[in-house]
Write a protein that holds these residues in place. Sequence first.
Motif, short mmCIF file in Angstrom:
data_model
loop_
_atom_site.label_atom_id
_atom_site.label_comp_id
_atom_site.label_asym_id
_atom_site.label_seq_id
_atom_site.Cartn_x
_atom_site.Cartn_y
_atom_site.Cartn_z
N MET A 114 0.82 -1.22 0.00
CA MET A 114 0.00 0.00 0.00
C MET A 114 0.85 1.26 0.00
O MET A 114 0.45 2.29 -0.53
CB MET A 114 -0.93 0.01 1.22
N PHE A 115 2.04 1.19 0.60
CA PHE A 115 2.89 2.36 0.72
C PHE A 115 3.93 2.45 -0.41
O PHE A 115 4.80 3.31 -0.38
CB PHE A 115 3.62 2.36 2.06
N TYR A 206 -2.43 1.73 13.63
CA TYR A 206 -2.83 1.32 12.28
C TYR A 206 -3.90 2.24 11.73
O TYR A 206 -3.82 2.71 10.59
CB TYR A 206 -3.35 -0.12 12.30
N LEU A 207 -4.92 2.50 12.54
CA LEU A 207 -6.00 3.37 12.07
C LEU A 207 -5.49 4.77 11.76
O LEU A 207 -5.89 5.39 10.77
CB LEU A 207 -7.11 3.43 13.13
N ALA A 208 -4.58 5.27 12.60
CA ALA A 208 -4.07 6.62 12.38
C ALA A 208 -3.19 6.71 11.13
O ALA A 208 -3.36 7.60 10.30
CB ALA A 208 -3.27 7.07 13.60
N VAL A 209 -2.28 5.76 10.98
CA VAL A 209 -1.31 5.83 9.89
C VAL A 209 -1.94 5.45 8.56
O VAL A 209 -1.80 6.16 7.56
CB VAL A 209 -0.10 4.93 10.19
N VAL A 211 -5.20 5.10 7.59
CA VAL A 211 -6.31 5.95 7.12
C VAL A 211 -5.77 7.28 6.59
O VAL A 211 -6.22 7.77 5.54
CB VAL A 211 -7.33 6.18 8.26
N SER A 212 -4.82 7.88 7.29
CA SER A 212 -4.25 9.14 6.80
C SER A 212 -3.53 8.93 5.48
O SER A 212 -3.56 9.79 4.59
CB SER A 212 -3.29 9.73 7.84
N ARG A 213 -2.88 7.77 5.32
CA ARG A 213 -2.19 7.47 4.07
C ARG A 213 -3.19 7.34 2.91
O ARG A 213 -2.98 7.88 1.82
CB ARG A 213 -1.40 6.18 4.22
N LEU A 214 -4.29 6.64 3.14
CA LEU A 214 -5.29 6.47 2.10
C LEU A 214 -5.92 7.80 1.71
O LEU A 214 -6.19 8.06 0.53
CB LEU A 214 -6.37 5.49 2.56
#
Length: 231
Positions: A114-115, A206-209, A211-214
């Motif tokens: 994803m990254f 996980y939710l913070a990193v 979701v912000s990435r998406l």
Amino acid sequence: MQSLKQFWSSFRLLPSAWLLLVQLALLILYMLTTGHSEYRALTWSLGVLALLIIAKVIRQSPVFTFWGLVFVSGAFLFSIMIFIGYGNPTIQIIAHSFEALAYFYAAYGLLRYMFADRYLTKDELFAAGAVFTLIAWAFAFLYSICQLILPYSFQNPNQPQALQSWLDLLFLSFSLQSATGLSDLMPLSPAARVLAMLQMFGGVMYLAVVVSRLIALQYIAHVPKRLNDKD
């Protein structure tokens, strides 16, 4: 033959979606087959399918290595041993260890996937959900190992017993990772509480990193082309 080619094409394009679909099907089967040993073969078969898809996901991701196949192969082999009747605690601990490693490894591979670029694809959206479920499954396996080594590591007021059911452990894992705290299962032993704290921390991060990435990738996709060219 044409339908088979279409299926294989969709699988190659969206392996994360198929992995997520199999895991959701497993959740439904766990609900329907609780207490029914005659349906365990079907549940086990879907679990094996999930492992095979994990092998495909690992192979497609940037972290495909020898160790990825070792984890999946070990999980597959010891799962077969449990299925045919060699279900003593030692075999279960080894099987769950390989399964947890395989799921964590696949989650890491999907995160790298994803990254890896600056654009959001359809499969990366499914990968975000698949990573969440992979980590939840992996921690559930760790909880199972914990209670096999240290009985009464978890307390359930509805089922006061040494070993909790797999569905209860999975429910605890999803509750902690999503930070909802809905599970009535309480970790008691120090090892169980440390695992629970690690999962709570990992779930929040996980939710913070991710979701912000998406959101960032979605923004880049809609930035005018001339702005992208200036970058």
